[in-house]
Design a protein around this motif. Structure first.
Motif, PDB file in Angstrom:
ATOM      1  N   VAL A 248      52.527 -34.634 -20.099  1.00  0.00           N
ATOM      2  CA  VAL A 248      51.381 -33.732 -20.003  1.00  0.00           C
ATOM      3  C   VAL A 248      51.873 -32.312 -20.307  1.00  0.00           C
ATOM      4  CG1 VAL A 248      49.760 -32.648 -18.369  1.00  0.00           C
ATOM      5  CG2 VAL A 248      50.036 -35.137 -18.378  1.00  0.00           C
ATOM      6  N   PHE A 249      51.054 -31.535 -20.999  1.00  0.00           N
ATOM      7  CA  PHE A 249      51.364 -30.109 -21.152  1.00  0.00           C
ATOM      8  C   PHE A 249      50.082 -29.315 -21.312  1.00  0.00           C
ATOM      9  CE2 PHE A 249      51.499 -31.766 -25.474  1.00  0.00           C
ATOM     10  CZ  PHE A 249      50.954 -30.768 -26.270  1.00  0.00           C
ATOM     11  N   THR A 250      50.197 -28.002 -21.184  1.00  0.00           N
ATOM     12  CA  THR A 250      49.068 -27.086 -21.328  1.00  0.00           C
ATOM     13  C   THR A 250      49.299 -26.226 -22.572  1.00  0.00           C
ATOM     14  OG1 THR A 250      50.142 -25.353 -20.015  1.00  0.00           O
ATOM     15  CG2 THR A 250      48.802 -26.952 -18.812  1.00  0.00           C
ATOM     16  N   ALA A 251      48.259 -25.534 -23.019  1.00  0.00           N
ATOM     17  CA  ALA A 251      48.416 -24.600 -24.142  1.00  0.00           C
ATOM     18  C   ALA A 251      47.421 -23.468 -24.005  1.00  0.00           C
ATOM     19  CB  ALA A 251      48.213 -25.310 -25.474  1.00  0.00           C
ATOM     20  N   THR A 252      47.903 -22.267 -24.261  1.00  0.00           N
ATOM     21  CA  THR A 252      47.093 -21.053 -24.140  1.00  0.00           C
ATOM     22  C   THR A 252      47.685 -19.952 -24.997  1.00  0.00           C
ATOM     23  OG1 THR A 252      46.559 -19.250 -22.632  1.00  0.00           O
ATOM     24  CG2 THR A 252      48.410 -20.618 -22.018  1.00  0.00           C
ATOM     25  N   THR A 253      46.828 -19.037 -25.424  1.00  0.00           N
ATOM     26  CA  THR A 253      47.277 -17.841 -26.123  1.00  0.00           C
ATOM     27  C   THR A 253      48.298 -17.083 -25.280  1.00  0.00           C
ATOM     28  OG1 THR A 253      45.266 -17.581 -27.415  1.00  0.00           O
ATOM     29  CG2 THR A 253      46.462 -15.561 -26.902  1.00  0.00           C
ATOM     30  N   ALA A 254      48.083 -17.105 -23.972  1.00  0.00           N
ATOM     31  CA  ALA A 254      48.923 -16.331 -23.059  1.00  0.00           C
ATOM     32  C   ALA A 254      50.080 -17.193 -22.550  1.00  0.00           C
ATOM     33  CB  ALA A 254      48.087 -15.802 -21.910  1.00  0.00           C
ATOM     34  N   GLY A 255      50.992 -17.530 -23.469  1.00  0.00           N
ATOM     35  CA  GLY A 255      52.176 -18.276 -23.063  1.00  0.00           C
ATOM     36  C   GLY A 255      52.503 -19.471 -23.943  1.00  0.00           C
ATOM     37  N   GLY A 256      51.559 -19.864 -24.816  1.00  0.00           N
ATOM     38  CA  GLY A 256      51.815 -21.016 -25.684  1.00  0.00           C
ATOM     39  C   GLY A 256      51.810 -22.315 -24.901  1.00  0.00           C
ATOM     40  N   PRO A 257      52.420 -23.369 -25.467  1.00  0.00           N
ATOM     41  CA  PRO A 257      52.467 -24.658 -24.764  1.00  0.00           C
ATOM     42  C   PRO A 257      53.446 -24.583 -23.582  1.00  0.00           C
ATOM     43  CG  PRO A 257      52.858 -24.907 -27.138  1.00  0.00           C
ATOM     44  CD  PRO A 257      52.983 -23.446 -26.818  1.00  0.00           C
ATOM     45  N   VAL A 258      53.056 -25.191 -22.471  1.00  0.00           N
ATOM     46  CA  VAL A 258      53.897 -25.199 -21.264  1.00  0.00           C
ATOM     47  C   VAL A 258      53.960 -26.633 -20.718  1.00  0.00           C
ATOM     48  CG1 VAL A 258      54.022 -24.446 -18.844  1.00  0.00           C
ATOM     49  CG2 VAL A 258      53.421 -22.805 -20.639  1.00  0.00           C
TER      50      VAL A 258
END
Lengths: 300, 300
Positions: A248-258
């Motif tokens: 599982v991972f997240t993605a956002t403009t503020a930090g990219g994929p995490v």
């Protein structure tokens, strides 16, 4: 001497230090959250995918019937000007269109308002802190709230309606997690406060279709997957399938994929970021360095 | 000479003309709509039911885990001070608690913010204009949006999440109506932008139970009904039952009860305000003059 180190803004046509940028307490952007925005990153001295963010911001304004005086060229010039003024090499840059206030005090008709644009930038920030990213994030699936449905407030129009996210965040912190993720009313995954979610299952990349932002970082991750030959699906993602995924991972403009190493009680990959997530993350940051996707800031 | 005629505010501890009252563009009250408020009327020189509004405002802050330095006595004093300063005999008075910004720039944790209070007043305003009230309002039931469900954002905690209301308002204006009313996802009535709704059917007063604010004006109307011997029900109100009712009216702090003469294509009482609605409206305004419910403003 003004302090620009914390960021800059342009509001009512004037560039000011971020701490001095304010809007009226009766502006409907505040009192009705009748406002839309977008956030573009500046990475190592250049905007990343700025035309895509400008395009989405224009679509959001059209959806809300917000008409600002500035066109895309003027918005772009304003964003460059504030980043240059603040001297930030890495920045979180917000562009905002607000309903404003009606010309006749007490009027209730949004058509009677003078809509207005402003923008601000601060040093680059991460939805999930760097130290959490390093070990992998722990997410909590909210049990008390569901994501605001898209037939109440359209999540593809970036908005400040964060009441569900905020409640879920408190719940996540109460349970020792780093952030939260919300399901829709049908029990499918939606998104978290400021990020899209992904899972890897059976070698495939899956991200939710509905009740979430169509993130530009999400789009970059999907393009990265295509380059890496990872098949991708944008579809309804039931919670049980998400929990049982391999990674599982997240993605956002503020930090990219995490990377995410835990959701509720389920631990992924013995608590270490997964290989497909790591390959996509590396590819994402490589893509942010491609000149064709960058728009250099003209610093003084 | 400062112009106080348009209203006054107290913010960051200072009383200023309403046009000068602003909050920061990075305040989470704006960027996350992480904020709650209440609005109390001043009618002919006195607050009406102020303790009830203060009590609800405190409950809203507790629900959102917003802790402001001011207690009820300080809030009450601030409200009196701004109304007296503006010299308004009839006013719309807002008290607001906002999350603020985190002490560490870029932090995402709402627990890291210094919550703050502010308040403002403007001349008394009406959600439905007086000229519309005189002839009876025409409402439009939104076909495109449903009210944000209460397991996403709690409507009993007064909030600025108005995206559904705003879209419904545009839709109502497009159809020549004066305002909108929204159904919940089950097809029951909820509320409109800034008001509760009621109907009279078979001599009984009915108002929706869920997905709406527990309005203090609604409460006054229910008390008025008890005084007049009109049986009242607070329950789920299916749209079809509402449309087929004998009379319909709205109620809000900003204008009191207002008769409705049309909902979509259905015209009530040959287009004239109904007798039970008018009796309740008259009783409401009589109740606003009772000394026990009033809190006189000490004007200079």
């Amino acid at each position: 001497m003004q302090d620009w180190s914390k960021g800059a803004a342009i509001i009512r046509g004037e560039i000011v230090p971020i701490a001095e940028a304010r809007i009226g307490v009766t502006d409907w952007g505040l009192t009705r959250s009748d406002i839309t925005y977008d956030v573009v990153p500046v990475l190592d001295g250049a905007f990343f995918r700025l035309p895509d963010y400008l395009k989405r911001f224009a679509a959001s304004r059209a959806a809300l019937r917000l008409a600002i005086p500035e066109d895309d060229a003027a918005i772009r010039a304003a964003l460059h000007a504030i980043v240059a003024r603040a001297g930030l090499r890495d920045a979180y840059v917000a562009m905002v269109a607000s309903r404003g206030t009606p010309a006749i005090p007490g009027a209730r008709d949004p058509r009677a308002c003078a809509n207005h644009f402003y923008a601000w930038c601060v040093p680059y920030l991460r939805v999930i802190p760097a130290e959490v990213e390093a070990r992998g994030a722990r997410l909590w699936v909210s049990k008390s709230v569901h994501r605001i449905p898209e037939d109440s407030v359209n999540p593809r129009v970036k908005n400040y309606h964060w009441g569900d996210f905020t409640q879920a965040l408190f719940e996540a912190y109460d349970h020792g997690a780093d952030s939260a993720v919300l399901t829709d009313h049908a029990g499918n995954l939606s998104e978290g406060p400021g990020f899209n979610v992904f899972c890897i299952a059976g070698g495939r990349l899956i991200t939710p279709r509905g009740h979430c932002l169509e993130g530009i970082t999400r789009q970059t991750v999907l393009e990265a997957a295509a380059e890496l030959g990872i098949p991708a699906e944008v579809r309804d993602l039931p919670l049980a399938e998400f929990i049982e995924a391999d990674e599982v991972f997240t993605a956002t403009t503020a930090g990219g994929p995490v990377p995410v190493v835990q959701v509720d009680g389920r631990v992924y990959g013995n608590g270490a970021p997964g290989p497909a997530s790591e390959a996509l993350r590396a590819r994402y940051w490589e893509m942010t360095r491609r000149p064709a996707l960058r728009d250099q800031v003209a610093y003084a």
